[in-house]
Write a protein that holds these residues in place. Structure first.
Motif, PDB file in Angstrom:
ATOM      1  N   UNK A   2       1.375   1.428 -10.104  1.00  0.00           N
ATOM      2  CA  UNK A   2       1.280   1.908 -11.477  1.00  0.00           C
ATOM      3  C   UNK A   2      -0.160   1.777 -11.972  1.00  0.00           C
ATOM      4  N   UNK A   3      -0.503   2.489 -13.053  1.00  0.00           N
ATOM      5  CA  UNK A   3      -1.834   2.305 -13.644  1.00  0.00           C
ATOM      6  C   UNK A   3      -2.069   0.851 -14.037  1.00  0.00           C
ATOM      7  N   UNK A   4      -3.307   0.408 -13.900  1.00  0.00           N
ATOM      8  CA  UNK A   4      -3.674  -0.991 -14.149  1.00  0.00           C
ATOM      9  C   UNK A   4      -3.170  -1.506 -15.492  1.00  0.00           C
ATOM     10  N   UNK A   5      -3.228  -0.679 -16.541  1.00  0.00           N
ATOM     11  CA  UNK A   5      -2.900  -1.164 -17.888  1.00  0.00           C
ATOM     12  C   UNK A   5      -1.437  -1.521 -18.063  1.00  0.00           C
ATOM     13  N   UNK A   6      -0.540  -0.969 -17.248  1.00  0.00           N
ATOM     14  CA  UNK A   6       0.883  -1.289 -17.433  1.00  0.00           C
ATOM     15  C   UNK A   6       1.389  -2.259 -16.368  1.00  0.00           C
ATOM     16  N   UNK A   7       0.500  -2.708 -15.480  1.00  0.00           N
ATOM     17  CA  UNK A   7       0.933  -3.654 -14.443  1.00  0.00           C
ATOM     18  C   UNK A   7       1.606  -4.889 -15.038  1.00  0.00           C
ATOM     19  N   UNK A   8       1.055  -5.531 -16.092  1.00  0.00           N
ATOM     20  CA  UNK A   8       1.688  -6.763 -16.588  1.00  0.00           C
ATOM     21  C   UNK A   8       3.129  -6.563 -17.061  1.00  0.00           C
ATOM     22  N   UNK A   9       3.386  -5.456 -17.790  1.00  0.00           N
ATOM     23  CA  UNK A   9       4.736  -5.273 -18.319  1.00  0.00           C
ATOM     24  C   UNK A   9       5.730  -4.973 -17.199  1.00  0.00           C
ATOM     25  N   UNK A  10       5.309  -4.186 -16.188  1.00  0.00           N
ATOM     26  CA  UNK A  10       6.207  -3.892 -15.077  1.00  0.00           C
ATOM     27  C   UNK A  10       6.494  -5.165 -14.292  1.00  0.00           C
ATOM     28  N   UNK A  11       5.456  -5.952 -14.059  1.00  0.00           N
ATOM     29  CA  UNK A  11       5.619  -7.184 -13.283  1.00  0.00           C
ATOM     30  C   UNK A  11       6.529  -8.172 -13.996  1.00  0.00           C
ATOM     31  N   UNK A  12       6.483  -8.157 -15.316  1.00  0.00           N
ATOM     32  CA  UNK A  12       7.311  -9.085 -16.104  1.00  0.00           C
ATOM     33  C   UNK A  12       8.764  -8.640 -16.152  1.00  0.00           C
ATOM     34  N   UNK A  13       8.976  -7.337 -16.262  1.00  0.00           N
ATOM     35  CA  UNK A  13      10.328  -6.825 -16.485  1.00  0.00           C
ATOM     36  C   UNK A  13      11.129  -6.640 -15.197  1.00  0.00           C
ATOM     37  N   UNK A  14      10.459  -6.314 -14.090  1.00  0.00           N
ATOM     38  CA  UNK A  14      11.172  -6.127 -12.820  1.00  0.00           C
ATOM     39  C   UNK A  14      10.626  -7.166 -11.842  1.00  0.00           C
ATOM     40  N   UNK A  15      11.313  -8.279 -11.758  1.00  0.00           N
ATOM     41  CA  UNK A  15      10.770  -9.440 -11.050  1.00  0.00           C
ATOM     42  C   UNK A  15      10.817  -9.306  -9.540  1.00  0.00           C
ATOM     43  N   UNK A  16      11.680  -8.456  -9.025  1.00  0.00           N
ATOM     44  CA  UNK A  16      11.921  -8.408  -7.582  1.00  0.00           C
ATOM     45  C   UNK A  16      11.003  -7.451  -6.830  1.00  0.00           C
ATOM     46  N   UNK A  17      10.076  -6.787  -7.519  1.00  0.00           N
ATOM     47  CA  UNK A  17       9.212  -5.807  -6.857  1.00  0.00           C
ATOM     48  C   UNK A  17       7.799  -6.360  -6.684  1.00  0.00           C
ATOM     49  N   UNK A  18       7.052  -5.713  -5.797  1.00  0.00           N
ATOM     50  CA  UNK A  18       5.633  -6.023  -5.631  1.00  0.00           C
ATOM     51  C   UNK A  18       4.851  -4.942  -6.375  1.00  0.00           C
ATOM     52  N   UNK A  19       4.059  -5.338  -7.364  1.00  0.00           N
ATOM     53  CA  UNK A  19       3.353  -4.388  -8.210  1.00  0.00           C
ATOM     54  C   UNK A  19       1.921  -4.205  -7.718  1.00  0.00           C
ATOM     55  N   UNK A  20       1.528  -2.944  -7.593  1.00  0.00           N
ATOM     56  CA  UNK A  20       0.176  -2.591  -7.169  1.00  0.00           C
ATOM     57  C   UNK A  20      -0.519  -1.910  -8.342  1.00  0.00           C
TER      58      UNK A  20
END
Length: 532
Positions: free
Chosen positions: A289-307
């Protein structure tokens, strides 16, 4: 299971009668199947069936139903829309058989429409009935109902009793799905041999109720001659397509998905698709995902690896992101691309480069498809299996022309685009169509309007990706995902109401739909483990 038009079904009927089975025997089989269905669904001895008979072979089937039900001890009243002199030959023979039955039965009565007081008698009879059998008109109807026929349909619908329609609800055009002036609202439709195309599209679908297909033994060789290459996507089809799960499986053995999705404006799309992929059973999901939304995605979907990916000033993925994705591309089994990306020109360039260079199976949705608007030729000849999942608007933008709404034209358009591009095409709608690169088309028969809410398409994209990562072909993953997506919608609406379902709710019901499909044993009772 094949789906036919009314005209194709007529040809199958005629050839079967000419070469394999007399028409009277086919009529007997049809009526017997309907009667057996009724006796199975309504086993109580006390019911009374009001049976409506038209002049054609559909009416002949209804006469067989009346005889069979009465032979089993059920009370029946038989209402004729026209005099028996107008019946087809085979229907007339079954009328004569019923006449012989009438002489020995006190619980069978006939009501002829030629009586001047017929309407009053009909209303009184319906007040005492507990079930209605609709055998007025079949698949050959092509003009609006009027006069007495329209009056009968109105009275049937007003009574609000359970209605079993034979072959198709009277008043429905079997090819277009149109209501011809007025139509019976059936609770069950027992259709003969194969589903009819129009019955799977709205508004007819609202009148069909539960669809039951009666196997009349039509020879496979006859079907092959008249097949449309159109099939019903139902539980049986999905069961055959789902990849079995190894009881000894580990996370690296059940597939890895790379999901490229989201933008500052559409953060939810990435999260919905990511969780849907996991809920479908794959072992690991990378979410880019775009850098600016990485924190919210990482917080809300705990089981994925965010790039985190480089982004444009508008918060969409920038072209330089492709270099960041090289390792995740190497590690994944399938790439899902498109949910929530936005339509920034630089992002569209990134999408085109990723599709051209990834070398991995692709699922392309939403703005991933919009990146190719007016340039469908860029998707032709891809060297990797590709699934496109557009709704009609996205498909129109892709090919640069309107997509028809007539059922047969819509099927043929979807088929043609899938073959030309060499992709599996999931044409989302009510119903959703799935076309293979070879040109076969499936019509999804499950789902309801609970899916008419933002984000449900993102869930479907994730499900296709999760299933394909587990080893399914793109076509099989699309078919199973569409079926499960529809079932999850039905299950969610049963709990929350059709209007109360939002896309995130579907995620709670995907597992149950999967469990239902795989016929897993029910949960053990919540009782303590016995002690010894």
């Amino acid at each position: 299971m094949d789906v036919l038009t009314g005209e194709r079904m007529k040809k199958v009927d005629e050839e079967t009668i000419a070469r394999f089975c007399p028409g009277l025997e086919l009529m007997e089989r049809a009526g017997r199947q309907v009667a057996e269905f009724i006796l199975d669904r309504f086993p109580e001895k006390g019911f009374k069936a009001a049976i409506f008979v038209g002049p054609g072979n559909n009416g002949g089937d209804a006469l067989v139903v009346a005889r069979r039900l009465n032979e089993d001890g059920r009370a029946c009243s038989v209402h004729y829309l026209s005099s028996p002199e107008r019946f087809t030959m085979d229907a007339l023979k079954n009328y004569q058989r019923l006449q012989r039955r009438l002489k020995s039965s006190k619980s069978l009565k006939e009501i002829n429409s030629t009586r001047t007081d017929w309407s009053n008698i009909l209303k009184k009879d319906l007040m005492n009935a507990t079930l209605i059998v609709d055998g007025l008109f079949g698949t050959g109807l092509a003009r609006d109902l009027e006069g007495r026929a329209a009056d009968v349909v109105r009275l049937i619908n007003e009574r609000r009793l359970p209605v079993v329609s034979i072959d198709t609800p009277s008043g429905i055009h079997s090819d277009t799905g149109e209501v011809l002036g007025s139509a019976v609202r059936a609770h069950f439709t027992v259709t003969m041999g194969y589903p009819k195309l129009g019955m799977l599209f709205h508004p007819a679908r609202q009148r069909v109720g539960e669809l039951v297909v009666a196997d009349l033994g039509f020879p496979e060789e006859v079907l092959q001659v008249h097949s449309l290459g159109v099939h019903l996507l139902d539980r049986a089809e999905a069961v055959q397509r789902i990849v079995p799960r190894d009881p000894a499986a580990h996370k690296y053995g059940v597939g890895t998905v790379l999901l490229v999705a989201g933008s500052r404006a559409y953060t939810g799309a990435a999260m919905l698709a990511a969780e849907a992929a996991l809920r479908s059973g794959c072992g690991m999901v990378f979410v880019a995902v775009p850098e600016s939304i990485r924190p919210v995605v990482q917080t809300r979907v705990r089981e994925v690896i965010v790039i985190a990916l480089p982004e444009t000033a508008e918060g969409t993925i920038a072209p330089g992101a492709l270099s960041v994705l090289q390792d995740p591309i190497s590690a994944c089994d399938v790439i899902a691309l498109g949910p929530g990306l936005g339509r920034h020109a630089e992002t569209s360039d990134f999408v085109k480069n990723l599709v051209a260079e990834s070398g991995k199976p692709l699922i392309v949705d939403a703005d991933g498809i919009n990146a190719f608007a007016g340039e469908p030729e860029l998707l032709e000849g891809l060297r990797v299996p590709t699934v496109l999942t557009p709704h009609s608007g996205e498909l129109q933008r892709l090919v640069g022309r309107d997509v028809p709404t007539d059922p047969l034209d819509k099927v043929e358009t979807t088929r043609g685009i899938a073959k030309k591009l060499g992709v599996t095409l999931v044409h989302k709608g009510a119903p959703t169509l799935v076309a293979s690169p070879d040109g076969d088309v499936w019509i999804n028969h499950v789902g309801n309007s609970a899916l008419a809410t933002a984000g449900t398409g993102d869930v479907l994209t994730g499900m296709v990706a999760g299933l394909q990562a587990q080893g399914a072909t793109g076509l099989a993953a699309a078919l199973v995902a569409c079926y499960l997506h529809g079932r999850a919608g039905v299950r969610a609406s049963s709990a929350l109401g059709v209007r109360g379902v939002i896309a995130g709710d579907l995620l709670r019901f995907v597992g149950g739909a999967m469990r239902e499909l795989e016929n897993i044993m029910p949960d053990p009772p919540e009782s303590p483990v016995p002690r010894v």
